[in-house]
Enzyme design. Sequence first.
Site, PDB file in Angstrom:
ATOM      1  N   CYS A 338      16.604  82.005  33.035  1.00 11.79           N
ATOM      2  CA  CYS A 338      17.401  81.815  34.411  1.00 11.79           C
ATOM      3  C   CYS A 338      18.841  81.498  34.243  1.00 11.79           C
ATOM      4  O   CYS A 338      19.691  82.279  34.785  1.00 11.79           O
ATOM      5  CB  CYS A 338      16.762  81.099  35.454  1.00 11.79           C
ATOM      6  SG  CYS A 338      15.539  80.054  34.810  1.00 11.79           S
ATOM      7  N   ARG A 367       9.587  76.545  23.855  1.00 13.53           N
ATOM      8  CA  ARG A 367       9.369  75.151  24.562  1.00 13.53           C
ATOM      9  C   ARG A 367       8.394  74.307  23.765  1.00 13.53           C
ATOM     10  O   ARG A 367       7.414  74.627  22.943  1.00 13.53           O
ATOM     11  CB  ARG A 367       8.415  75.305  25.853  1.00 13.53           C
ATOM     12  CG  ARG A 367       9.151  76.222  26.759  1.00 13.53           C
ATOM     13  CD  ARG A 367       8.409  76.540  28.080  1.00 13.53           C
ATOM     14  NE  ARG A 367       9.315  77.417  29.034  1.00 13.53           N
ATOM     15  CZ  ARG A 367       8.661  77.974  30.206  1.00 13.53           C
ATOM     16  NH1 ARG A 367       7.482  77.585  30.473  1.00 13.53           N
ATOM     17  NH2 ARG A 367       9.523  78.517  30.861  1.00 13.53           N
ATOM     18  N   GLN A 385       8.623  86.524  27.691  1.00 15.17           N
ATOM     19  CA  GLN A 385       8.208  86.588  29.341  1.00 15.17           C
ATOM     20  C   GLN A 385       8.678  88.025  29.710  1.00 15.17           C
ATOM     21  O   GLN A 385       9.764  88.561  29.427  1.00 15.17           O
ATOM     22  CB  GLN A 385       8.760  85.530  30.164  1.00 15.17           C
ATOM     23  CG  GLN A 385       8.079  84.232  30.032  1.00 15.17           C
ATOM     24  CD  GLN A 385       8.846  83.361  30.819  1.00 15.17           C
ATOM     25  OE1 GLN A 385      10.181  83.156  30.971  1.00 15.17           O
ATOM     26  NE2 GLN A 385       7.915  82.546  31.727  1.00 15.17           N
ATOM     27  N   ASP A 387      10.509  88.605  32.256  1.00 12.33           N
ATOM     28  CA  ASP A 387      11.152  87.668  33.307  1.00 12.33           C
ATOM     29  C   ASP A 387      12.152  88.516  34.079  1.00 12.33           C
ATOM     30  O   ASP A 387      12.981  89.248  33.631  1.00 12.33           O
ATOM     31  CB  ASP A 387      11.869  86.652  32.387  1.00 12.33           C
ATOM     32  CG  ASP A 387      11.842  85.446  32.940  1.00 12.33           C
ATOM     33  OD1 ASP A 387      11.591  85.108  34.387  1.00 12.33           O
ATOM     34  OD2 ASP A 387      12.620  84.283  32.576  1.00 12.33           O
ATOM     35  N   HIS A 389      14.936  88.206  37.698  1.00 12.56           N
ATOM     36  CA  HIS A 389      15.668  87.419  38.783  1.00 12.56           C
ATOM     37  C   HIS A 389      16.067  88.351  39.709  1.00 12.56           C
ATOM     38  O   HIS A 389      16.997  89.106  39.175  1.00 12.56           O
ATOM     39  CB  HIS A 389      16.558  86.351  38.114  1.00 12.56           C
ATOM     40  CG  HIS A 389      15.925  85.434  37.103  1.00 12.56           C
ATOM     41  ND1 HIS A 389      15.778  85.611  35.788  1.00 12.56           N
ATOM     42  CD2 HIS A 389      15.379  84.161  37.433  1.00 12.56           C
ATOM     43  CE1 HIS A 389      14.991  84.526  35.213  1.00 12.56           C
ATOM     44  NE2 HIS A 389      14.793  83.519  36.120  1.00 12.56           N
ATOM     45  N   LYS A 469       6.819  78.096  44.613  1.00 14.24           N
ATOM     46  CA  LYS A 469       6.332  79.317  43.975  1.00 14.24           C
ATOM     47  C   LYS A 469       4.961  79.885  44.536  1.00 14.24           C
ATOM     48  O   LYS A 469       4.006  79.229  44.974  1.00 14.24           O
ATOM     49  CB  LYS A 469       6.601  79.255  42.459  1.00 14.24           C
ATOM     50  CG  LYS A 469       5.557  78.037  41.846  1.00 14.24           C
ATOM     51  CD  LYS A 469       5.642  78.230  40.421  1.00 14.24           C
ATOM     52  CE  LYS A 469       4.589  76.908  39.937  1.00 14.24           C
ATOM     53  NZ  LYS A 469       4.825  77.033  38.415  1.00 14.24           N
ATOM     54  N   HIS A 515      12.937  83.809  41.229  1.00 12.27           N
ATOM     55  CA  HIS A 515      12.472  83.858  39.621  1.00 12.27           C
ATOM     56  C   HIS A 515      11.096  84.716  39.832  1.00 12.27           C
ATOM     57  O   HIS A 515      10.249  84.263  40.717  1.00 12.27           O
ATOM     58  CB  HIS A 515      12.239  82.555  39.279  1.00 12.27           C
ATOM     59  CG  HIS A 515      13.381  81.782  39.267  1.00 12.27           C
ATOM     60  ND1 HIS A 515      14.170  81.204  38.026  1.00 12.27           N
ATOM     61  CD2 HIS A 515      13.821  81.100  40.274  1.00 12.27           C
ATOM     62  CE1 HIS A 515      15.154  80.421  38.476  1.00 12.27           C
ATOM     63  NE2 HIS A 515      15.145  80.153  39.628  1.00 12.27           N
TER      64      HIS A 515
END
Length: 640
Positions: A338, A367, A385, A387, A389, A469, A515
Site C-alpha cells: 500500500c 514478513r 498478493q 494486491d 488499491h 475490513k 485495500h
Amino acid sequence: MPNIQLPDGSVKSFAAPVTVADVAAAIGAGLARAALAGKVDFGNGDCQLVDTSFSIDRDAKLSIVTAKDAEGLDLIRHSAAHLLAYAVKDLFPDAQVTIGPVIEDGFYYDFSYKRPFTPEDIAAIEARMVELAKKDEPVVRSVMPRDDAVKFFKDMGEHYKAEIIASIPTNEDISLYREGSFIDLCRGPHVPSTGHLKVFKLMKLAGAYWRGDSKNEMLQRIYGTAWSKKEDLDAYLHRIEEAEKRDHRKLGRQLDLFHLQDEAPGMVFWHPKGWSIWQEVEQYMRQVYKDSGYLEVRCPMILDRTLWEKSGHWENYKDNMFTTESEKRDFAIKPMNCPGHVQIFNSDLRSYRDLPLRYGEFGACHRNEPSGALHGIMRVRGFTQDDGHVFCTEAQIQPEVVAFHSQALKVYEDFGFKDIAIKIALRPEHRIGSDDAWELAENALRNGLRACGTEWEELPGEGAFYGPKVEYHMKDSIGRSWQCGTMQVDFFMPGRLGAEYVDEDNGRKTPVMLHRAIVGSLERFIGILIENHAGAMPLWLAPTQAVVMSITDRQARYAEEIQQLLKKRGFRVHADLRNEKITYKIREHSLQKLPYQLIVGDKEAQAQTVAVRTRSGEDLGAMPLDALLARFEEERAARR
C-alpha cells in the site's frame, strides 16, 4: 417472587429465588437432564451465560442451554479441558496445570512436567477421562479473594496458576471450579457434572512456551476434541483423515510441484509443474484486473524507514518486518504494497475526475513470521498478493464495495468455491485514527454489503490497525473454512503519506484508500487449491492436462502428432513413448492425477482416433481428434 420469561413468551412465577436448574425442572424432566447452562437477561441488555446452579432473585428472561446449542458445545469443550487436567493430575500428581481454552473443534491444556509425555501416557490420560466422566461428579463453583487464591494455589504447588491469579487486580474475587479432587481457576460457566461429557478424544501432543514467550519454559500441550454426539465426532475424525490425505506439503512432493528447505525458511522453491499452476492463477487474476478497470503497477521491494514511519507500519508492524541498512540509512523490505501505491498516486496532480483510480500489483512481500508459525506454503515469509488499491471519494466507497463483492464471488466460483461466508472485522484496540473516522469506515462497509443484499457476521476487534475490513471465508470440499479475500476502508494512510486530489471547488482533499485482494497470498491460495482438489486439479489448472501414451513403438509418430496438435491449441500435454507395458504407464500416470490419459494403438492410428480415459478411470472409448479438442476446449473454458 421472580417471574421468569421463557423464549416462547410464557412466564413462570416462583415464590423464592430459583436456580436455572430449578426452572429447567419446572419446564420438564427431559430438559432438566439436558440443561447445561442458562442465558439470563435482567432487562439491562446484558445477557449472561451462567451455570445451572446460578440463582435468579428477580424478574428475568431465561433460555436454557443444551448440547444442541452452539454455546452448549463450547461448554462441553471447556469442561472437557478441565476433565483433561483432572485426569493428568490424577495420574501424574507432580504435573502443574497452566491454561486450557476452547479452540475451533476442540480444546487444549498446557502442562509442566518433569519428562515428556509419551503416546502411552496420552492413551492412559484419555482412558482416565472416560472413567472420571462416568463417575458423574458435580462441577461446583466457589469464590475466593484474590490473595487467598494466590496462597491456595502456591500451597498446592501450582505456581503457574498462582502467577496467573497474581496478575489479576487485588480487589477482584476469583472464581474456582471443583470436580472431585481437582480444582481449577476459571470464570466458567461449566456443565453441571462430568457425566455430561460423553464424546471426546485426545488428538495430539505439542510444545508451547509459557505465555507464548520463547524465553519461558517449554510446556506440553495436549489437544483434544469434544462433541455432543458420537456421529459428530466420527464425522470430524473423517475430516481429519481426509485433511491428512490432502496435505499440500505431501502432495507438493508427490506431484513435484514445489519444495521448501532450511536455507530459505518460509520461502518457496517452485518446480516447473507448480509454477504452471501459479501462472494460471496469476494470469486469470491479471484478466480480472483488466476487466475491472485496474491499472497494473510495480513498486520497489525495499523502501526507506521514513516512509514506513509516516505510514504507521514502523510503529505498529516493525516486529514483522525484515529491515536492512545501507550508507547509514535504514530500510525495510516491504511487508505490504500500500505505501508504494500511494507514492504512484502522489507522482502526479490528481483531480476528482480521475477517481476512482484503481491500481493492481502482483506484489512480492516479506514478513518476519515466527518459525513456529510457518506451515508449508500456507504460512510463509515470502509471498505474492493479488494486491489492489482504489483511491476514491467517500461517495464512491459503496459502489466500489458492491463491484468488488460481485467480482470476488465470481472468482471463487471459477476456482470451485461456492460456499462463502462474509464477515466484517471491526476496530482493534491498537489502531490509528479517531473513533468518528472508524465509525464512518465501518458503516461504509456495512452499507456496501447491504446494497449487495448479502448477510454478514461482525468480528469486534479484528480489523487492521488502519481500518476495518470485509473478509471472505471460503468453505472447501471437506468443510474447512479459509479466509482469503478482503476489502478494507482506510481513511488514514493516504493523509499520513500526503495523498491529495483537487476537488470540484479547486480545493485539496485527501482520498479514501480501499485495500483489496481476492485470492490474497498466491502461495497460500495455491495450497488451498491443492488441498481442496486433493491434488487432482481441474483441467484449466492442471500442470499436465493430458498424457499421450503409445502401446508400441509403431504408434510413436502418431502419438507425437497428437501431442503437437494439442500443444498448438494451448494445452499442456506430455507424450510417453517409453517401451513399457501400457498397464504400467496407466498406473504410473494415474498417481500423478492427470485429468486425461490418451492411448493410441494400431487401431487408433489407422482410424485417426484416440482412446480416452478420465482421471476417475472412466473409459470414454475411441474419440476422433476434433471431438477430443472440442471436449478439452469446452472444459477449459467452463473451468469445471
